[in-house]
Design a protein around this motif. Structure first.
Motif, mmCIF file in Angstrom:
data_model
loop_
_atom_site.group_PDB
_atom_site.id
_atom_site.type_symbol
_atom_site.label_atom_id
_atom_site.label_comp_id
_atom_site.label_asym_id
_atom_site.label_seq_id
_atom_site.Cartn_x
_atom_site.Cartn_y
_atom_site.Cartn_z
ATOM 1 N N THR A 48 27.017 80.310 20.910
ATOM 2 C CA THR A 48 27.673 80.068 19.625
ATOM 3 C C THR A 48 29.031 79.412 19.859
ATOM 4 O O THR A 48 29.622 79.530 20.946
ATOM 5 C CB THR A 48 27.865 81.367 18.839
ATOM 6 O OG1 THR A 48 28.766 82.227 19.550
ATOM 7 C CG2 THR A 48 26.537 82.079 18.615
ATOM 8 N N ILE A 69 25.266 76.551 19.281
ATOM 9 C CA ILE A 69 24.107 77.007 18.520
ATOM 10 C C ILE A 69 24.576 77.915 17.393
ATOM 11 O O ILE A 69 25.730 78.360 17.368
ATOM 12 C CB ILE A 69 23.110 77.764 19.422
ATOM 13 C CG1 ILE A 69 23.771 79.027 19.990
ATOM 14 C CG2 ILE A 69 22.598 76.857 20.526
ATOM 15 C CD1 ILE A 69 22.818 79.956 20.698
ATOM 16 N N LYS A 70 23.676 78.214 16.486
ATOM 17 C CA LYS A 70 23.981 79.122 15.385
ATOM 18 C C LYS A 70 22.933 80.219 15.329
ATOM 19 O O LYS A 70 21.738 79.948 15.479
ATOM 20 C CB LYS A 70 24.021 78.368 14.055
ATOM 21 C CG LYS A 70 25.166 77.372 13.958
ATOM 22 C CD LYS A 70 25.204 76.706 12.598
ATOM 23 C CE LYS A 70 26.386 75.728 12.508
ATOM 24 N NZ LYS A 70 26.441 75.069 11.177
ATOM 25 N N LYS A 71 23.404 81.446 15.129
ATOM 26 C CA LYS A 71 22.459 82.556 15.053
ATOM 27 C C LYS A 71 21.524 82.342 13.872
ATOM 28 O O LYS A 71 21.921 81.865 12.802
ATOM 29 C CB LYS A 71 23.200 83.884 14.933
ATOM 30 C CG LYS A 71 24.126 84.014 13.748
ATOM 31 C CD LYS A 71 24.979 85.259 13.867
ATOM 32 C CE LYS A 71 25.952 85.370 12.706
ATOM 33 N NZ LYS A 71 26.901 86.489 12.872
ATOM 34 N N GLY A 72 20.269 82.658 14.100
ATOM 35 C CA GLY A 72 19.260 82.500 13.058
ATOM 36 C C GLY A 72 18.633 81.130 12.983
ATOM 37 O O GLY A 72 17.679 80.943 12.223
ATOM 38 N N GLU A 73 19.128 80.171 13.789
ATOM 39 C CA GLU A 73 18.578 78.815 13.766
ATOM 40 C C GLU A 73 17.818 78.548 15.060
ATOM 41 O O GLU A 73 18.397 78.543 16.149
ATOM 42 C CB GLU A 73 19.680 77.782 13.569
ATOM 43 C CG GLU A 73 20.338 77.848 12.200
ATOM 44 C CD GLU A 73 21.281 76.691 11.941
ATOM 45 O OE1 GLU A 73 21.387 75.781 12.804
ATOM 46 O OE2 GLU A 73 21.933 76.697 10.876
ATOM 47 N N PHE A 101 15.963 76.623 18.031
ATOM 48 C CA PHE A 101 16.088 75.330 18.710
ATOM 49 C C PHE A 101 15.098 75.307 19.874
ATOM 50 O O PHE A 101 14.586 76.344 20.308
ATOM 51 C CB PHE A 101 17.524 75.068 19.174
ATOM 52 C CG PHE A 101 18.054 76.063 20.173
ATOM 53 C CD1 PHE A 101 18.007 75.802 21.539
ATOM 54 C CD2 PHE A 101 18.633 77.256 19.752
ATOM 55 C CE1 PHE A 101 18.503 76.711 22.459
ATOM 56 C CE2 PHE A 101 19.134 78.172 20.660
ATOM 57 C CZ PHE A 101 19.069 77.905 22.023
ATOM 58 N N PHE A 151 15.068 81.538 19.650
ATOM 59 C CA PHE A 151 15.622 82.116 18.419
ATOM 60 C C PHE A 151 16.807 83.008 18.774
ATOM 61 O O PHE A 151 16.630 84.088 19.352
ATOM 62 C CB PHE A 151 14.554 82.928 17.684
ATOM 63 C CG PHE A 151 15.081 83.650 16.466
ATOM 64 C CD1 PHE A 151 15.467 82.947 15.339
ATOM 65 C CD2 PHE A 151 15.201 85.032 16.455
ATOM 66 C CE1 PHE A 151 15.957 83.595 14.223
ATOM 67 C CE2 PHE A 151 15.692 85.703 15.341
ATOM 68 C CZ PHE A 151 16.078 84.985 14.216
#
Length: 258
Positions: free
Chosen positions: A80, A100-104, A106, A114
């Motif tokens: 993150t 990155i973003k939590k819940g997204e 890739f 996840f």
């Protein structure tokens, strides 16, 4: 075939390898680059073949080898934005720093990743589930407490590295200072053996086949205590350890493989 291997696990440092047909990722790199490379060699993985470093949070026992690993072997670092800001990545190639973003979800080659939120006293920390070959492989450590949302993220993991940090009596009667004990026991600290055993039992009911207990405290736990606590609760709830579910405790230093 997917290989799920803890290379190091505990308060002294953490690193987990997940390997597929043509993909290798490390979740955390909390010991020196040299030590990680040595363990990778034992399992037949060339560090030049590591596709990504996925970092859960910025604490040193999860990040101490990240900078050198990334630079030496040109490996992208995923975390993150807040975790990246809290790490010492001053000379890592900018192109290898990936927010990155939590819940997204890739992708990294054959893997879908996840990242999910975890309750810990760090800068926007995450755990990771890796989806490959129609199975789910999860790393869930540094967890202050379990809630419904987190359980949903762990649901239907085929294999999981689950924190079982401390024995409550050992911690309460041990030599740690009161503020440190309060931090560990708090909602953003670490998961006890009892809580880990409860989570393991829920996961087994939902179909999890492989549970590795990890991130054990060197001061306030033992592998036997962690295993016994989870084993007892699993068996009391009619889960046959060794048949319905495989239960292991990750070594502090060295390889534990499912």
């Amino acid at each position: 075939m997917i290989r799920f291997i803890t290379l190091f696990s505990g308060s002294s440092g953490n690193a987990t390898l997940i390997s597929g047909n043509d993909t290798n990722i490390l979740i955390d790199a909390g010991v020196s680059c040299a030590k990680i490379v040595s363990e990778l060699d034992k399992v037949g993985v060339n560090p030049n073949e590591i596709d990504a470093l996925l970092i859960t949070h910025e604490h040193i026992d999860h990040t101490s080898g990240v900078r050198v690993m990334s630079k030496k072997f040109n490996i992208p670092v995923f975390a993150t934005e807040e975790t990246l800001e809290g790490m010492n990545l001053y000379d890592v190639f900018p192109s290898n720093i990936r927010s990155i973003k939590k819940g997204e979800v890739f992708g990294i080659r054959e893997f879908e990743i996840f990242p999910f939120a975890i309750p810990h006293d760090a800068n926007n920390p995450v755990g990771y589930s890796v989806l490959a070959e129609n199975k789910k492989y999860t790393v869930a450590t540094d967890i202050g407490h379990i809630n419904e949302k987190l359980l949903k993220c762990l649901y239907k993991s085929d294999t999981i590295l689950l924190e079982s940090n401390h024995d409550l009596d050992m911690l309460k009667n041990g030599r740690y200072s009161y503020p440190l004990k309060r931090r560990i026991l708090g909602d953003f600290g670490h998961l006890s053996n009892d809580n880990a055993a409860w989570v393991a039992t829920q996961l087994a009911k939902w179909g999890t086949k492989n549970i590795i207990l990890g991130h054990l405290s060197n001061e306030n736990n033992t592998p036997d205590l962690a295993y016994e606590c989870a084993y007892n609760m699993l068996t009391k709830n009619d889960a046959k350890v060794g048949c319905d579910v495989i239960l292991k405790v990750a070594k502090r230093f060295g390889i534990t493989e499912i």
